[in-house]
Structure formats: C-alpha cells, structure tokens
Design an enzyme around this catalytic site. Structure first.
Site, PDB file in Angstrom:
ATOM      1  N   GLU A  56       0.802  -1.224   0.000  1.00  0.00           N
ATOM      2  CA  GLU A  56       0.000   0.000   0.000  1.00  0.00           C
ATOM      3  C   GLU A  56       0.837   1.279   0.000  1.00  0.00           C
ATOM      4  O   GLU A  56       0.606   2.165  -0.827  1.00  0.00           O
ATOM      5  CB  GLU A  56      -0.981   0.004   1.181  1.00  0.00           C
ATOM      6  CG  GLU A  56      -1.971  -1.159   1.208  1.00  0.00           C
ATOM      7  CD  GLU A  56      -1.462  -2.365   1.980  1.00  0.00           C
ATOM      8  OE1 GLU A  56      -0.265  -2.678   1.853  1.00  0.00           O
ATOM      9  OE2 GLU A  56      -2.261  -2.986   2.697  1.00  0.00           O
ATOM     10  N   CYS A  79      -2.954  -3.965   6.819  1.00  0.00           N
ATOM     11  CA  CYS A  79      -2.586  -4.303   8.194  1.00  0.00           C
ATOM     12  C   CYS A  79      -2.802  -3.118   9.129  1.00  0.00           C
ATOM     13  O   CYS A  79      -2.787  -1.956   8.722  1.00  0.00           O
ATOM     14  CB  CYS A  79      -1.146  -4.810   8.261  1.00  0.00           C
ATOM     15  SG  CYS A  79       0.085  -3.532   7.967  1.00  0.00           S
ATOM     16  N   GLY A 297      10.137 -40.495  -1.759  1.00  0.00           N
ATOM     17  CA  GLY A 297       9.757 -41.788  -2.304  1.00  0.00           C
ATOM     18  C   GLY A 297       8.427 -42.275  -1.755  1.00  0.00           C
ATOM     19  O   GLY A 297       7.713 -41.536  -1.072  1.00  0.00           O
TER      20      GLY A 297
END
Ligand code: AOF
Ligand code: ZN
Length: 365
Positions: A56, A79, A297
């Site tokens: 911002e 925020c 795996g």
C-alpha cells in the site's frame, strides 16, 4: 452488484503485481495494491520482501497527490499493526483514500479484521471479497499457517505411465525430462522449505536447492529418524540452511545443540515408529514456513497421504513404462474395497517437455 467491471480489472492488476513477490516475500504474504481515480489507475505497488515496505505505501507514494479521493485495491486486508513496518491503515488514512477494496481478510491474529474495522471507523468505504479465490490461492501457505499453524504441503513426484517412481534397486533419477526438472525449480523457489526423507538422500543424494535466479534458498529439511544421513550427503552442502528431524531419544538429552556438519538436528516424537508428521509440520509452521515442497519416495508419500497432510500433489508423468517390480508412487495399506481408495480432484493438466504435469488435490468427501 458491489463491484464494477473496472473494480475487477483493477484487482486483477493488483494480483498480478502481488505475484511478483512469489519467490521473495517469505515469510510474509505476497500482496499487491493499485490506486485508481475515475476508473484510471494512478498508483501501483507490491510487497517485495519481509522487512521492506508493504504494497500500500508503495502504491500511495507512486500516486503522489492523486491518492486523495482514490480507491485502493489491495489483495489482502490492509494491516493495522506495528510490525517491521508501520500500519498500512495509517498510511491509507493519511493519504486521503476514499474507498478500500480488498480481496481477502488477513488471518494474522494481529490484523484479522482490525484493519477493515479501523478504516470503516475513519469513514472510509470498505468492500471485501473481490477475487478472493485467486487471492487465497496466491497465499495458500501463509493463510494456512496463520489459521492452523502448519504450512501448506505440496507433494511432488515423478512417475512412469504405470505409476512407478524408481527401479527396484532404487534408481530413480532422470525418469522425468529436463523440462520437468526445470519446472520443479520454480516450485522450490516459492517454497519456504523443501522436505525429503533419509531414504531419498541415501538412494539419490539430491541437493534440493534452487538453481534459478533468486536470492533466497528454501530451508532444506530431512526426516532422518535413525540418523542415517552422513556428513558427506550433498544436501548438507551450501547454499542455504538444513534441518534434520530425528527421533526423540529418552537417554541422552544434553542442552547442547546437536549438529551434523552445518545442519541443525531437532528431535521429534515418533508415532507408530515413524516420525510424527503432524509434529514436523507444526514445527515448520513455528519456523515461519508457509509452503513446503515434499520430494520423496513411496514410504513418506504414503505416510503423508495417510495423515491427511497433502494439500496439493504435483505429479509429473513421463511417457515410459517401468514394470511391476519398480517402486510405486505411494506405499499404502492394502485396500479391501474400492470405496476406500484415496481420490483426488484434477485441478490442472499441462504438457511440460515430453512429460505431463498433473495438479491434484485430495478429495475431501
Ligand atoms: C499489508 N500489506 O504488503 C503485506 C502485509 O513484519 P511486517 O511489518 O512486514 O508485517 C508482516 C505482516 O503484515 C504479515 O504477517 C501480514 O499479516 C501483513 N502483510 N499487509 O497490508 C502488505 N505484506
Ligand atoms: Zn501493511
């Protein structure tokens, strides 16, 4: 309808800007902001790295005087807390922005609605929910860590057409094409950590580092319950930090930090003689890892599926056959009925070089 076609295009642009931080904002979210007046974009910004300015203030600075009376489009709720930078809400109010449109709320407990509340109390028009699915997707890891404490887990496997990942003797390198391996680099680069098992380290000796042009290496994590990994393993070599998880041992519990070369060792409890994967992920969340890429795996893959800890599965399929003695994708308990088979939703298919890439998510029902 709350949102106009222009609102949508401005938010799309903000999302595009946010995505520029894909590899670099860790552990912060990727955030983009656009300022517009009379359906014209007058300022743009995006958050590049933690510690640096938020999206911002950058957009506001680039708009200059034209910020006054404008609409701010932000991909995340602005925020309201003092973190490494001052609250964006204060900066927005000081700039004279008249309306704020954000895509999704910030689940960070320090914000969590307080940003929107403060803007409204100051008389700013606040709208939310525009393109929220896209905005959530961009920060799936940050959102998950803030909400439930653990990272977003993305499993990556390469397999043959018959779903085999390695020869019976363990040889598994180079099943997929070079293009697929290059593609994996991008997923590593956007991850806070890359995780594998001691089995994979012993069989393939992978480096699991990022070799594309970024200045951040993800944390490399090895699940090594029985401490089988040796100092000479390539994964322990620079660049980047390495963390090994080993089984908690009741006997020796010194205050000394345990190390293997430059790698730190942490102990976690075991569950049915395997490392408790839930604990491992929770710990990675504490270490501010938003996204984990697991490259492993069949054993670990199977355990992750069984624990419900796979949020997304990237499966690279190479057009070849390996036969029934080769290793499967995931070691799962024998299924008594088809209804018990784990099922997935196919989110995307893509041809990559000679291979096919599937993006799957486990079906919840
Ligand atoms: C915004 N715009 O561009 C970003 C936000 O340590 P700090 O000061 O960087 O604060 C980090 C927190 O701020 C992060 O956890 C998230 O809640 C929010 N991020 N917010 O308004 C931004 N990056
Ligand atoms: Zn902010």
């Amino acid at each position: 309808m709350k949102f106009s076609a222009f609102d949508e295009s401005a938010m799309r642009r903000a999302l595009e800007l946010a995505a520029r931080g894909l590899y670099s904002t860790h552990p912060n979210p990727r955030v983009g902001a656009v300022l517009a007046r009379d359906d014209e974009i007058v300022g743009e910004g995006w958050h590049e790295r933690a510690g640096g300015p938020h999206a911002e203030p950058i957009a506001i600075r680039s708009a200059g005087e034209r910020a006054r009376g404008s609409t701010a489009y932000v991909t995340l709720e602005p925020c309201s807390h003092h973190g490494r930078t001052p609250p964006c809400v204060d900066v927005l109010l000081a700039s004279g922005v008249r309306r704020v449109v954000y895509a999704v709320g910030d689940p960070n407990p320090k914000v969590n609605g307080a940003g929107a509340k403060r803007l409204k109390e100051a008389g700013v028009i606040v709208h939310s929910g525009l393109m929220s699915t896209e905005a959530e997707g961009l920060n799936a890891g940050f959102m998950m860590r803030m909400r439930i404490g653990r990272p977003f887990v993305r499993l990556k496997t390469g397999a043959s057409l018959d779903g085999r990942t390695a020869l019976a003797n363990g040889a598994s390198r180079w099943i997929t094409s070079e293009a697929s391996r290059a593609d994996v680099q991008h997923w590593r680069a956007q991850s806070g950590a890359v995780l594998t098992s001691a089995n994979t380290v012993l069989a393939d000796d992978p480096r699991l580092d990022v070799r594309i042009d970024t200045d951040r290496q993800p944390l490399r994590v090895v699940l090594d319950r029985r401490r089988r990994v040796r100092k000479t393993a390539k994964i322990l070599a620079p660049p980047g930090d390495v963390l090994l998880f080993a089984a908690a041992n009741r006997k020796k519990r010194g205050a000394d930090e345990e190390m293997l070369g430059a790698a730190r060792i942490e102990r976690v409890r075991t569950a049915r003689s395997n490392l408790d994967l839930g604990r491992v992920m929770q710990r990675l969340g504490e270490l501010e890892v938003n996204e984990v890429l697991v490259e492993c795996g069949p054993k670990l893959a199977g355990a992750l599926f069984a624990a419900g800890l796979v949020d997304e599965w990237l499966l690279y399929v190479a057009p070849m056959l390996l036969g029934r003695d080769a290793k499967p994708l995931a070691a799962l308990p024998r299924l008594a009925k088809l209804a018990d088979a784990p099922r997935f939703e196919l989110r995307e298919t893509l041809t990559i070089g000679a291979d096919l890439r599937l993006r799957l998510v486990p079906r919840k029902d």
